[in-house]
Design an enzyme around this catalytic site. Structure first.
Site, PDB file in Angstrom:
ATOM      1  N   ASP A 153       0.740  -1.046  -0.107  1.00 45.15           N
ATOM      2  CA  ASP A 153      -0.080   0.153   0.017  1.00 45.15           C
ATOM      3  C   ASP A 153       0.938   1.154  -0.111  1.00 45.15           C
ATOM      4  O   ASP A 153       1.950   0.971   0.123  1.00 45.15           O
ATOM      5  CB  ASP A 153      -0.835  -0.146   1.355  1.00 45.15           C
ATOM      6  CG  ASP A 153      -2.010   1.157   1.402  1.00 45.15           C
ATOM      7  OD1 ASP A 153      -2.541   1.535   0.377  1.00 45.15           O
ATOM      8  OD2 ASP A 153      -1.955   1.975   2.299  1.00 45.15           O
ATOM      9  N   SER A 154       0.111   2.469  -0.200  1.00 46.24           N
ATOM     10  CA  SER A 154       1.016   3.702   0.033  1.00 46.24           C
ATOM     11  C   SER A 154       1.703   3.827   1.321  1.00 46.24           C
ATOM     12  O   SER A 154       2.620   4.338   1.519  1.00 46.24           O
ATOM     13  CB  SER A 154       0.070   4.809  -0.585  1.00 46.24           C
ATOM     14  OG  SER A 154      -0.859   4.770   0.219  1.00 46.24           O
ATOM     15  N   TYR A 170      -0.892   8.117  -2.608  1.00 45.04           N
ATOM     16  CA  TYR A 170      -1.040   7.812  -3.910  1.00 45.04           C
ATOM     17  C   TYR A 170      -2.365   8.384  -4.780  1.00 45.04           C
ATOM     18  O   TYR A 170      -2.382   8.551  -5.933  1.00 45.04           O
ATOM     19  CB  TYR A 170      -1.468   6.189  -4.048  1.00 45.04           C
ATOM     20  CG  TYR A 170       0.060   5.424  -3.970  1.00 45.04           C
ATOM     21  CD1 TYR A 170       1.179   5.976  -3.741  1.00 45.04           C
ATOM     22  CD2 TYR A 170      -0.192   3.738  -4.303  1.00 45.04           C
ATOM     23  CE1 TYR A 170       2.160   5.065  -3.877  1.00 45.04           C
ATOM     24  CE2 TYR A 170       0.841   3.104  -4.390  1.00 45.04           C
ATOM     25  CZ  TYR A 170       2.252   3.557  -4.101  1.00 45.04           C
ATOM     26  OH  TYR A 170       3.253   2.841  -3.889  1.00 45.04           O
ATOM     27  N   GLY A 171      -3.287   8.528  -3.832  1.00 44.26           N
ATOM     28  CA  GLY A 171      -4.744   8.760  -4.419  1.00 44.26           C
ATOM     29  C   GLY A 171      -4.847  10.178  -5.490  1.00 44.26           C
ATOM     30  O   GLY A 171      -5.881  10.291  -5.940  1.00 44.26           O
ATOM     31  N   CYS A 210      -4.232  -1.976  -1.549  1.00 48.07           N
ATOM     32  CA  CYS A 210      -4.378  -0.524  -1.842  1.00 48.07           C
ATOM     33  C   CYS A 210      -5.491  -0.406  -2.950  1.00 48.07           C
ATOM     34  O   CYS A 210      -5.394  -0.947  -4.271  1.00 48.07           O
ATOM     35  CB  CYS A 210      -2.982   0.176  -2.443  1.00 48.07           C
ATOM     36  SG  CYS A 210      -3.407   1.737  -3.137  1.00 48.07           S
ATOM     37  N   ASN A 211      -6.528   0.116  -2.818  1.00 46.54           N
ATOM     38  CA  ASN A 211      -7.725   0.428  -3.902  1.00 46.54           C
ATOM     39  C   ASN A 211      -7.262   1.332  -5.049  1.00 46.54           C
ATOM     40  O   ASN A 211      -7.670   0.839  -6.207  1.00 46.54           O
ATOM     41  CB  ASN A 211      -9.147   1.140  -3.415  1.00 46.54           C
ATOM     42  CG  ASN A 211      -9.793   0.189  -2.379  1.00 46.54           C
ATOM     43  OD1 ASN A 211     -10.509  -0.467  -2.717  1.00 46.54           O
ATOM     44  ND2 ASN A 211      -9.252   0.472  -1.128  1.00 46.54           N
ATOM     45  N   THR A 212      -6.607   2.338  -4.864  1.00 52.47           N
ATOM     46  CA  THR A 212      -5.899   3.238  -5.791  1.00 52.47           C
ATOM     47  C   THR A 212      -5.088   2.560  -6.788  1.00 52.47           C
ATOM     48  O   THR A 212      -5.326   2.410  -8.030  1.00 52.47           O
ATOM     49  CB  THR A 212      -5.202   4.431  -5.279  1.00 52.47           C
ATOM     50  OG1 THR A 212      -5.992   5.059  -4.202  1.00 52.47           O
ATOM     51  CG2 THR A 212      -4.941   5.474  -6.278  1.00 52.47           C
ATOM     52  N   GLU A 226      -3.854   8.530   8.577  1.00 57.27           N
ATOM     53  CA  GLU A 226      -2.655   8.579   8.710  1.00 57.27           C
ATOM     54  C   GLU A 226      -2.180   9.415  10.031  1.00 57.27           C
ATOM     55  O   GLU A 226      -1.158   9.190  10.856  1.00 57.27           O
ATOM     56  CB  GLU A 226      -1.778   8.861   7.650  1.00 57.27           C
ATOM     57  CG  GLU A 226      -1.827   8.235   6.485  1.00 57.27           C
ATOM     58  CD  GLU A 226      -0.668   7.330   5.969  1.00 57.27           C
ATOM     59  OE1 GLU A 226       0.440   7.462   6.782  1.00 57.27           O
ATOM     60  OE2 GLU A 226      -0.695   6.479   5.569  1.00 57.27           O
ATOM     61  N   CYS A 268     -11.118   2.493   0.042  1.00 57.13           N
ATOM     62  CA  CYS A 268      -9.721   3.021   0.414  1.00 57.13           C
ATOM     63  C   CYS A 268      -9.440   2.126   1.639  1.00 57.13           C
ATOM     64  O   CYS A 268     -10.083   2.508   2.563  1.00 57.13           O
ATOM     65  CB  CYS A 268      -9.577   4.673   0.523  1.00 57.13           C
ATOM     66  SG  CYS A 268      -7.951   5.057   1.084  1.00 57.13           S
ATOM     67  N   THR A 269      -8.271   1.639   1.827  1.00 56.22           N
ATOM     68  CA  THR A 269      -7.752   0.884   2.830  1.00 56.22           C
ATOM     69  C   THR A 269      -7.492   1.705   3.907  1.00 56.22           C
ATOM     70  O   THR A 269      -7.731   1.090   5.114  1.00 56.22           O
ATOM     71  CB  THR A 269      -6.861  -0.020   2.489  1.00 56.22           C
ATOM     72  OG1 THR A 269      -5.603   0.516   1.853  1.00 56.22           O
ATOM     73  CG2 THR A 269      -7.337  -1.280   1.445  1.00 56.22           C
ATOM     74  N   HIS A 270      -7.421   2.827   3.953  1.00 57.05           N
ATOM     75  CA  HIS A 270      -7.079   3.641   5.065  1.00 57.05           C
ATOM     76  C   HIS A 270      -8.774   3.963   5.663  1.00 57.05           C
ATOM     77  O   HIS A 270      -8.738   4.168   7.093  1.00 57.05           O
ATOM     78  CB  HIS A 270      -6.514   5.189   4.663  1.00 57.05           C
ATOM     79  CG  HIS A 270      -5.081   5.070   4.464  1.00 57.05           C
ATOM     80  ND1 HIS A 270      -4.656   4.500   3.261  1.00 57.05           N
ATOM     81  CD2 HIS A 270      -4.284   5.708   5.078  1.00 57.05           C
ATOM     82  CE1 HIS A 270      -3.471   4.905   3.201  1.00 57.05           C
ATOM     83  NE2 HIS A 270      -2.969   5.502   4.329  1.00 57.05           N
TER      84      HIS A 270
END
Ligand code: DGL
Length: 285
Positions: free
Chosen positions: A13-14, A45-46, A76-78, A156, A198-200
């Site tokens: 992921d980012s 990344y998004g 990561c979805n992006t 984050e 989004c995984t966040h």
């Protein structure tokens, strides 16, 4: 007795968001060795172009190949939305999967009205990967989407609840709800399912439900992605032996101590800074 495949599975992921996927994979596959790469030097990344995201994803894959991974989960979805097809085409002998298709599958299972909301980063929304994946499975679905790139920074930073967070959520989701009527269940075309694309975003689950109401189901693709991974490993005869004790290794492209600190909010197990290795992946093409 069948011999297992002891090679590790790579996830990337980012930043820390993909740890929500790592949790689910670890839970369902405790025998697998896992290597998690957070491209923390280049998060987010998004908001980046498709070209950059594809390059980053390919570099992450090449870095993980050095650890002889047998499979790659794009946590990561992006990167899943933008780069999955390119990675599959360029690395046909590696098992590569993303999290968008599983997320769409979960949303379609969960909705009863077919009115589905998708929140994700700007790149994922622009790419329309969720729309395509949902409509393939449910052609009559009515889908509204909203870019919520700011949620990545909130997650984050560990800002997961509180008045300010809810105010940002309200503003970001207003296009999904008519005239800011978030909790009025009688409103026509009100979504009954919201994909956290989004995984966040699972870190903000409680705050999101506080704003839109607990009757809207929230879809987090982590668990269903992990289930899909189990199936794919079995199909490819790549599963680890049941006697193997799975280990987890972390790689980052910047700031191991910050990663170890922030990981606490996302990962169910403690992350000691000693377990986090700093690597440079930018020289990979
Ligand atoms: N967690 C990632 C996703 O699922 C990316 C967030 C970001 O770096 O913008 O989309």
């Amino acid at each position: 007795m069948q011999l297992g495949n002891s090679r590790p599975i790579g996830l990337f992921d980012s930043g820390v968001g993909g740890l929500t996927v790592l949790n689910a994979v670890r839970k369902i596959l405790p025998n697998e060795h896992l290597i998690y790469l957070g491209d923390t030097a280049r998060v987010p990344y998004g908001t980046k172009s498709a070209l950059s995201i594809t390059r980053y994803a390919e570099q992450a894959l090449k870095a993980l190949l050095r650890y002889d991974v047998k499979a790659l989960v794009i946590a990561c979805n992006t990167a899943s939305a933008v780069a999955l097809d390119a990675l599959i085409a360029n690395y046909p002998s590696l098992l590569v999967m993303g999290v968008v298709e599983p997320g769409a599958e979960a949303a379609v299972k969960m909705t009863s009205s077919g009115q589905i909301g998708v929140i994700a980063t700007e790149s994922t929304v622009n790419n329309q990967a969720y729309q395509k994946a949902i409509l393939t499975r449910l052609p009559d679905a009515k889908i509204k989407s909203a870019a919520c790139s700011l949620f990545v920074a909130l997650a984050e930073e560990g800002w997961h609840e509180g008045e300010l967070v809810e105010a940002i959520i309200k503003k970001s989701l207003n296009s999904l709800f008519d005239e800011y009527r978030y909790q009025e269940t009688h409103v026509q075309d009100r979504i009954d399912t919201l994909v956290l694309g989004c995984t966040h975003f699972p870190a903000l689950k409680t705050a999101i439900s506080n704003v839109i109401g607990t009757d809207v189901s929230l879809v987090d693709s982590a668990e269903i992605s992990a289930q899909q991974l189990v199936r794919k490993l079995q199909e490819h005869h790549l599963s680890a032996s049941e006697s193997q004790q799975g280990r987890v290794k972390f790689l980052v492209t910047d700031g191991p101590s910050r990663f170890a600190r922030v990981a606490k909010h996302f990962y169910n197990e403690p992350v000691d800074v000693e377990q986090v290795e700093l690597i440079d992946i930018q020289h990979f093409g």
